[in-house]
Write a protein that holds these residues in place. Structure first.
Motif, short mmCIF file in Angstrom:
data_model
loop_
_atom_site.label_atom_id
_atom_site.label_comp_id
_atom_site.label_asym_id
_atom_site.label_seq_id
_atom_site.Cartn_x
_atom_site.Cartn_y
_atom_site.Cartn_z
N LEU A 1 2.30 11.63 6.86
CA LEU A 1 2.32 10.73 8.01
C LEU A 1 3.25 9.56 7.77
O LEU A 1 3.32 8.65 8.57
N TYR B 1 0.83 -1.19 0.00
CA TYR B 1 0.00 0.00 0.00
C TYR B 1 0.86 1.24 0.00
O TYR B 1 1.88 1.27 0.67
N PRO B 2 0.44 2.28 -0.69
CA PRO B 2 1.12 3.56 -0.49
C PRO B 2 0.67 4.12 0.86
O PRO B 2 -0.35 3.70 1.40
N ALA B 3 1.43 5.04 1.41
CA ALA B 3 1.02 5.65 2.67
C ALA B 3 -0.30 6.37 2.48
O ALA B 3 -0.56 6.93 1.42
N ALA B 4 -1.16 6.34 3.51
CA ALA B 4 -2.47 6.97 3.40
C ALA B 4 -2.31 8.47 3.19
O ALA B 4 -3.05 9.10 2.46
N ASN B 5 -1.33 9.03 3.86
CA ASN B 5 -1.08 10.46 3.78
C ASN B 5 0.43 10.63 3.78
O ASN B 5 1.10 10.18 4.69
N PRO B 6 0.97 11.25 2.74
CA PRO B 6 2.43 11.31 2.65
C PRO B 6 3.09 12.00 3.84
O PRO B 6 4.22 11.69 4.18
#
Lengths: 148, 131
Positions: free
Chosen positions: A15, A8-13
């Motif tokens: 964070l 998964y990519p990070a939910a919020n860059p």
């Protein structure tokens, strides 16, 4: 490949794992960043140290480590956790498809924030977390002074 | 997307493991996958979650595991060191045809989730008896 893993990519860059950021910085710049305030490589195991009124609690993440393979010692105001995560016991005839979990020996020390009552230290392992309870020494516990 | 949009809190959705505060983050846990004659073993490192809060779902070709750690500290804690942040572990696996969807087992012990995926009878190696 029969079992494939999706990342998964990070939910919020903003964070994204700051420890990874540290490590990447270190990988790129090496010792140039020695003065960087947070640990420059990923220290293992990761620690939390929380102080309460009468005790301090250390929490360390150690999934897959058995308590027989763990040693905790206190010396001169430093607490040291050392141990070993044993490699997975491969059944005969099986093979690796993917291996991301690292195993091996580790050791890490942490400076204690106050004097502790060394006789009453306790520790427990639960869900891959090591929790060490460090009661404060009587001499430094907060107390009220009665006026005569 | 502007910088301001990126700084916004993640939107809350109806889910048990949705991040609950700005400081929570998502972790892609490391995994080991081992193939044996008649099954696969998948190990996922996820320390600090309760067994009950692990969400393991199979949806046709996808196996998804999610779990939320919760916060380990009580409210009045003074944190001298904080390296473990409340997190949501999340990872997905794509399953091949030879995996029997009805025989997927999960077991959580000492911070490690072990998932066993049985192969279908038809793909298991076997000896052929000569008449």
């Amino acid at each position: 490949m029969l079992v494939r893993v999706r990342n998964y990519p990070a939910a919020n860059p903003w964070l994204h794992d700051e420890m990874d950021f540290d490590r990447n910085i270190h990988n790129v710049f090496g010792d140039l960043f020695d003065a960087y305030p947070v640990s420059r490589t990923r220290a293992y195991p990761r620690f939390d140290l929380a102080e309460y009124q009468n005790e301090s609690v250390i929490i360390a993440e150690m999934p897959g480590v058995r308590k027989e393979d763990l040693k905790i010692s206190i010396d001169n105001g430093y607490l040291t956790i050392s141990g070993e995560r044993k490699p997975y016991d491969m059944p005969h005839g099986s093979k690796w498809i993917r291996n991301e979990i690292s195993t091996g020996k580790f050791t890490r020390s942490i400076e204690l924030p106050h004097d502790i009552d060394a006789d009453n230290i306790s520790a427990e392992m639960k869900n891959g977390l090591l929790r060490i309870m460090l009661p404060k020494a009587e001499t430094i516990k907060p107390r009220e002074i009665s006026i005569k | 997307m502007t910088r301001k949009d990126l700084m916004k809190r993640p939107e809350k959705k109806e889910s048990v493991v949705q991040p609950r505060s700005y400081y929570e983050r998502r972790i892609v846990p490391p995994v080991d996958i081992i193939e044996s004659d008649n099954h696969y073993t998948v190990q996922v490192d996820m320390p600090g979650v309760n067994k009950e809060s692990i969400d393991l779902k199979v949806d046709s070709d996808t196996l998804r595991v999610r779990a939320y750690t919760g916060d380990y500290h009580k409210g009045d804690a003074k944190l001298h060191r904080r390296e473990i942040i409340p997190s949501v572990y999340e990872r997905e696996f794509q399953l091949g045809k030879e995996i029997d969807r009805s025989k997927i087992n999960g077991e959580y012990d000492n911070g490690v989730l072990t998932i066993t995926l049985q192969k279908n009878e038809s793909v298991k190696p076997r000896e052929i008896h000569i008449k």
